[in-house]
Design a protein around this motif. Structure first.
Motif, PDB file in Angstrom:
ATOM      1  N   THR A  57       0.922  -1.277   0.001  1.00 17.78           N
ATOM      2  CA  THR A  57       0.022   0.066  -0.057  1.00 17.78           C
ATOM      3  C   THR A  57       0.889   1.322   0.033  1.00 17.78           C
ATOM      4  OG1 THR A  57      -0.090   0.154   2.461  1.00 17.78           O
ATOM      5  CG2 THR A  57      -1.634  -1.198   1.276  1.00 17.78           C
ATOM      6  N   LYS A  58       2.197   1.118   0.248  1.00 16.94           N
ATOM      7  CA  LYS A  58       3.114   2.509   0.089  1.00 16.94           C
ATOM      8  C   LYS A  58       2.676   3.064   1.448  1.00 16.94           C
ATOM      9  CE  LYS A  58       4.289   2.797  -4.574  1.00 16.94           C
ATOM     10  NZ  LYS A  58       4.295   3.730  -5.671  1.00 16.94           N
ATOM     11  N   ALA A  59       1.838   2.613   2.590  1.00 18.89           N
ATOM     12  CA  ALA A  59       1.869   3.370   3.746  1.00 18.89           C
ATOM     13  C   ALA A  59       3.270   3.521   4.423  1.00 18.89           C
ATOM     14  CB  ALA A  59       0.957   2.695   4.645  1.00 18.89           C
ATOM     15  N   VAL A  60       3.544   4.353   5.305  1.00 20.08           N
ATOM     16  CA  VAL A  60       4.570   4.924   6.115  1.00 20.08           C
ATOM     17  C   VAL A  60       4.183   4.602   7.608  1.00 20.08           C
ATOM     18  CG1 VAL A  60       6.299   6.412   6.269  1.00 20.08           C
ATOM     19  CG2 VAL A  60       5.689   6.260   3.930  1.00 20.08           C
ATOM     20  N   HIS A  61       5.377   4.384   8.064  1.00 17.74           N
ATOM     21  CA  HIS A  61       5.352   4.284   9.698  1.00 17.74           C
ATOM     22  C   HIS A  61       6.592   4.817  10.077  1.00 17.74           C
ATOM     23  CE1 HIS A  61       3.892   2.739  13.553  1.00 17.74           C
ATOM     24  NE2 HIS A  61       5.097   3.108  13.763  1.00 17.74           N
ATOM     25  N   LEU A  62       6.416   5.727  10.997  1.00 19.55           N
ATOM     26  CA  LEU A  62       7.981   6.326  11.504  1.00 19.55           C
ATOM     27  C   LEU A  62       7.716   6.391  13.037  1.00 19.55           C
ATOM     28  CD1 LEU A  62       7.412   9.758   9.713  1.00 19.55           C
ATOM     29  CD2 LEU A  62       8.616   7.984   8.981  1.00 19.55           C
ATOM     30  N   GLU A  63       9.066   5.654  13.300  1.00 20.10           N
ATOM     31  CA  GLU A  63       9.255   5.712  14.687  1.00 20.10           C
ATOM     32  C   GLU A  63      10.582   6.354  15.174  1.00 20.10           C
ATOM     33  OE1 GLU A  63       8.059   4.503  17.374  1.00 20.10           O
ATOM     34  OE2 GLU A  63       6.124   3.512  16.413  1.00 20.10           O
ATOM     35  N   LEU A  64      10.788   6.871  16.188  1.00 15.61           N
ATOM     36  CA  LEU A  64      12.142   7.730  16.704  1.00 15.61           C
ATOM     37  C   LEU A  64      12.648   6.745  17.681  1.00 15.61           C
ATOM     38  CD1 LEU A  64      13.767  10.139  16.971  1.00 15.61           C
ATOM     39  CD2 LEU A  64      12.350  11.037  19.092  1.00 15.61           C
ATOM     40  N   CYS A  65      14.164   6.700  17.261  1.00 14.95           N
ATOM     41  CA  CYS A  65      14.985   6.113  18.087  1.00 14.95           C
ATOM     42  C   CYS A  65      16.095   6.934  18.801  1.00 14.95           C
ATOM     43  CB  CYS A  65      15.940   4.745  17.178  1.00 14.95           C
ATOM     44  SG  CYS A  65      14.741   3.476  16.646  1.00 14.95           S
ATOM     45  N   THR A  66      16.250   6.854  20.074  1.00 15.22           N
ATOM     46  CA  THR A  66      17.330   7.767  20.499  1.00 15.22           C
ATOM     47  C   THR A  66      18.884   7.347  20.247  1.00 15.22           C
ATOM     48  OG1 THR A  66      17.448   6.202  22.570  1.00 15.22           O
ATOM     49  CG2 THR A  66      16.009   8.129  22.635  1.00 15.22           C
ATOM     50  N   ASN A  67      19.176   6.100  19.850  1.00 14.10           N
ATOM     51  CA  ASN A  67      20.429   5.515  19.443  1.00 14.10           C
ATOM     52  C   ASN A  67      20.321   4.314  18.464  1.00 14.10           C
ATOM     53  OD1 ASN A  67      20.292   3.244  21.166  1.00 14.10           O
ATOM     54  ND2 ASN A  67      20.354   4.857  22.889  1.00 14.10           N
ATOM     55  N   LEU A  68      21.676   3.983  18.133  1.00 16.05           N
ATOM     56  CA  LEU A  68      21.634   2.875  17.232  1.00 16.05           C
ATOM     57  C   LEU A  68      22.132   1.732  17.986  1.00 16.05           C
ATOM     58  CD1 LEU A  68      23.250   4.273  13.777  1.00 16.05           C
ATOM     59  CD2 LEU A  68      20.754   3.408  14.300  1.00 16.05           C
ATOM     60  N   THR A  69      21.307   1.121  18.929  1.00 17.14           N
ATOM     61  CA  THR A  69      21.402  -0.118  19.733  1.00 17.14           C
ATOM     62  C   THR A  69      20.349  -1.167  19.533  1.00 17.14           C
ATOM     63  OG1 THR A  69      20.355   0.831  21.383  1.00 17.14           O
ATOM     64  CG2 THR A  69      22.560   1.151  21.168  1.00 17.14           C
ATOM     65  N   GLU A  93      18.658  -2.633  21.432  1.00 21.91           N
ATOM     66  CA  GLU A  93      17.537  -2.508  22.316  1.00 21.91           C
ATOM     67  C   GLU A  93      16.611  -1.343  22.029  1.00 21.91           C
ATOM     68  OE1 GLU A  93      20.573  -2.766  23.376  1.00 21.91           O
ATOM     69  OE2 GLU A  93      20.706  -4.604  24.336  1.00 21.91           O
ATOM     70  N   ALA A  94      17.240  -0.339  21.518  1.00 21.29           N
ATOM     71  CA  ALA A  94      16.376   0.816  21.006  1.00 21.29           C
ATOM     72  C   ALA A  94      15.489   0.607  19.880  1.00 21.29           C
ATOM     73  CB  ALA A  94      17.414   2.101  20.804  1.00 21.29           C
ATOM     74  N   PHE A  95      16.142  -0.344  18.787  1.00 25.53           N
ATOM     75  CA  PHE A  95      15.397  -0.585  17.508  1.00 25.53           C
ATOM     76  C   PHE A  95      14.240  -1.821  18.049  1.00 25.53           C
ATOM     77  CE2 PHE A  95      14.649  -3.424  13.901  1.00 25.53           C
ATOM     78  CZ  PHE A  95      14.372  -2.145  13.016  1.00 25.53           C
ATOM     79  N   LEU A  96      14.691  -2.715  18.971  1.00 28.21           N
ATOM     80  CA  LEU A  96      13.763  -3.605  19.377  1.00 28.21           C
ATOM     81  C   LEU A  96      12.496  -2.817  20.084  1.00 28.21           C
ATOM     82  CD1 LEU A  96      16.004  -6.515  20.999  1.00 28.21           C
ATOM     83  CD2 LEU A  96      14.662  -6.709  18.822  1.00 28.21           C
ATOM     84  N   ALA A  97      12.809  -1.926  20.772  1.00 29.48           N
ATOM     85  CA  ALA A  97      11.739  -1.253  21.307  1.00 29.48           C
ATOM     86  C   ALA A  97      10.866  -0.412  20.404  1.00 29.48           C
ATOM     87  CB  ALA A  97      12.150  -0.180  22.321  1.00 29.48           C
ATOM     88  N   ALA A  98      11.462  -0.006  19.253  1.00 30.97           N
ATOM     89  CA  ALA A  98      10.781   1.022  18.182  1.00 30.97           C
ATOM     90  C   ALA A  98       9.946  -0.085  17.188  1.00 30.97           C
ATOM     91  CB  ALA A  98      11.869   1.467  17.156  1.00 30.97           C
ATOM     92  N   PHE A  99      10.500  -1.384  17.161  1.00 34.27           N
ATOM     93  CA  PHE A  99       9.893  -2.246  16.217  1.00 34.27           C
ATOM     94  C   PHE A  99       8.786  -3.029  17.184  1.00 34.27           C
ATOM     95  CE2 PHE A  99       9.379  -6.691  14.727  1.00 34.27           C
ATOM     96  CZ  PHE A  99       9.135  -6.667  13.469  1.00 34.27           C
ATOM     97  N   ALA A 100       8.789  -3.044  18.420  1.00 30.96           N
ATOM     98  CA  ALA A 100       7.583  -3.291  19.131  1.00 30.96           C
ATOM     99  C   ALA A 100       6.510  -2.501  19.180  1.00 30.96           C
ATOM    100  CB  ALA A 100       8.052  -3.608  20.656  1.00 30.96           C
TER     101      ALA A 100
END
Length: 227
Positions: A61-73, A75-82
């Motif tokens: 559908t080309k829909a977009v979802h944006l998530e803010l991460c405080t760092n490239l770790t 744990e941070a990406f797993l939280a954003a992915f959750a």
């Protein structure tokens, strides 16, 4: 006298992930944008810290979802992915970059993103194995295969630059801005809904997410002046 026949370039077929019917974000591409400077407090001279934006884009559908991460770790990406899974559901396949697609000063940042995805993908697959999530990388040195999420990153940066300029946001302000930009991107027109020339209603990614665009007036305006 011989005349050479004009040739037309034949476009390659789209990958199956772009053509098959599926629920939104069943097949998702992900990329990072940044770093951006974020204020750590509301003081007059606050400390600035780095922030990154994880851009998820739906292949269907080309829909977009944006998530803010405080760092490239991890744990941070797993939280954003959750947070992404909690709002959009479990994807069956995730695709990301696997090569240096930029040159000069941006090459180090891009390599950092690629290395990060390689480290985090096993954790995602293992944690969500019951849901059958598969992480797939595009071939090295093939940035054209990631054009869908590169286009989403470009659109996001364009809106961010127009709205923010050089202003520095704190975490709450930046998160709010990301949600508003996400709503704008999911209200962009994909195609017309009728053959009536006086009907400016367009099909948008928002129709697949909530059966109507997030901001209908933007959808109608962009239908008249598409970009």
């Amino acid at each position: 006298m011989h005349k050479q026949k004009l040739r037309t370039q034949i476009m390659a077929a789209l990958p199956p992930e772009r053509c098959n019917f599926a629920l939104p974000f069943t097949i998702t591409g992900v990329d990072f944008a940044g770093p951006f400077q974020i204020k750590a407090s509301m003081l007059r001279s606050p400390t600035l810290m780095k922030g990154y934006v994880a851009v998820f884009v739906c292949f269907t559908t080309k829909a977009v979802h944006l998530e803010l991460c405080t760092n490239l770790t991890t744990e941070a990406f797993l939280a954003a992915f959750a947070r992404f899974v909690g709002r959009r559901g479990f994807p069956s396949k995730i695709m990301s970059d696997n090569g240096k697609t930029f040159i000069g000063a941006q090459r180090a940042t891009e390599k950092q993103f690629v290395d990060f995805f390689k480290q985090v993908s096993p954790d995602i697959v293992q944690k969500y194995a019951p849901q059958g999530i598969n992480w797939q990388f595009i071939p090295p040195s093939a940035p054209h295969m990631g054009g869908l999420w590169e286009s989403a990153v470009k659109s996001f940066k364009s809106h961010l630059k127009k709205v923010a300029g050089n202003y520095k946001f704190n975490y709450e302000e930046f998160t709010t801005l990301l949600n508003r930009i996400e709503a704008v991107l999911n209200s962009r027109p994909l195609t017309v809904l009728s053959q009536d020339p006086s009907d400016f209603t367009a099909l948008t990614p928002g129709h697949f997410l909530k059966e109507h665009p997030f901001w209908p007036h933007l959808s109608q305006a962009w239908s008249r002046y598409p970009y």
